[in-house]
Design an enzyme around this catalytic site. Structure first.
Site, short mmCIF file in Angstrom:
data_model
loop_
_atom_site.label_atom_id
_atom_site.label_comp_id
_atom_site.label_asym_id
_atom_site.label_seq_id
_atom_site.Cartn_x
_atom_site.Cartn_y
_atom_site.Cartn_z
CG HIS A 60 -0.83 26.95 -2.64
ND1 HIS A 60 -1.42 27.62 -3.51
CD2 HIS A 60 0.41 27.23 -2.65
CE1 HIS A 60 -0.54 28.53 -4.33
NE2 HIS A 60 0.69 28.45 -3.69
CG HIS A 72 3.46 28.79 -5.88
ND1 HIS A 72 3.14 29.15 -4.94
CD2 HIS A 72 4.84 29.46 -6.04
CE1 HIS A 72 4.00 29.73 -4.17
NE2 HIS A 72 4.97 30.33 -4.96
CB CYS A 161 -3.03 27.35 -6.83
SG CYS A 161 -4.23 26.47 -5.48
#
Length: 231
Positions: A60, A72, A161
């Protein structure tokens, strides 16, 4: 003499008030040292840094905004099933994240460094060694990250992401994770061995089902041919 020796041994082995005070002082010093370490780690993060942490099945990514905040792009199922802003703003767990991937619903949000990390180690700016483009100015990176806040359509392969942070920091929309995933799938499915197996399976199905028509025969030939050419 024996009772006196036993009594002396008892007092020697039992920690007195002074030893307890020293132990308490040592524990306080250790906590202060840990706090200094945490603050030192936080100071090493600069506005515009690209952060990454391993989460469940993938890595991530986020952009550090300063003040212990990280922007994010993360998939989340809660906004679909509830309008409670308190629940939505809570830390996104792995279950919420995976269900959000399936629902293709995500948002660019700002969380604390701790919530972003989710208990994992944080890596800083490792993409600088991989990406052929130079990083943008730190303030420009942070402004891009802040500007894109809100709900965004999520796609595991085409906009995740990593695409988000790559655009913010380098001005290009790409994902090395997606590339590696597609490369692996290609190796597994698009091979000469799979083409041969598909051709044999197609012929066997046509003969067993006795459904040999022009359309089914074309399909039985075309599918393994396409796999063969793509391999």
């Amino acid at each position: 003499m024996f009772p006196l020796q036993l009594l002396a041994l008892f007092f020697i082995s039992t920690p007195g008030p002074e030893s307890r005070d020293k132990r308490k002082q040592r524990e306080e010093e250790e906590e202060e040292a840990d706090g200094r370490t945490d603050r030192k780690c936080e100071l090493t993060l600069r506005r515009g840094d690209l952060l990454e942490v391993p989460r469940t099945l993938f890595t991530h990514f986020g952009i550090y905004l300063g003040g212990g905040r990280v922007a994010h792009f993360i998939p989340d199922i809660i906004p679909i099933i509830s309008s409670d802003q308190y629940r939505i703003k809570q830390m996104v767990t792995n279950t919420r994240l995976l269900l959000g991937v399936l629902a293709k619903r995500g948002s660019v949000r700002v969380d604390s460094v701790e919530d972003f990390a989710y208990g994992s180690e944080i890596l800083v700016n490792t993409m600088d060694k991989v990406c052929s483009r130079p990083a943008l100015q730190a303030e420009e990176v942070a402004r891009r990250a802040e500007k894109l806040q809100g709900h965004v359509a999520y796609s595991l392969l085409w906009y995740n992401c990593e695409h988000y942070v790559m655009y913010c920091r380098y001005g290009t929309v790409l994902s090395y994770q997606t590339f590696q995933f597609c490369k692996t799938v290609r190796k597994l499915l698009l091979s000469r061995r799979v083409a041969k197996a598909t051709a044999v399976l197609g012929v066997c199905l046509l003969l067993c089902l006795e459904a040999v028509t022009a359309c089914s025969a074309t399909l039985a030939v075309l599918l393994p041919f396409l796999i063969w050419m793509a391999a």
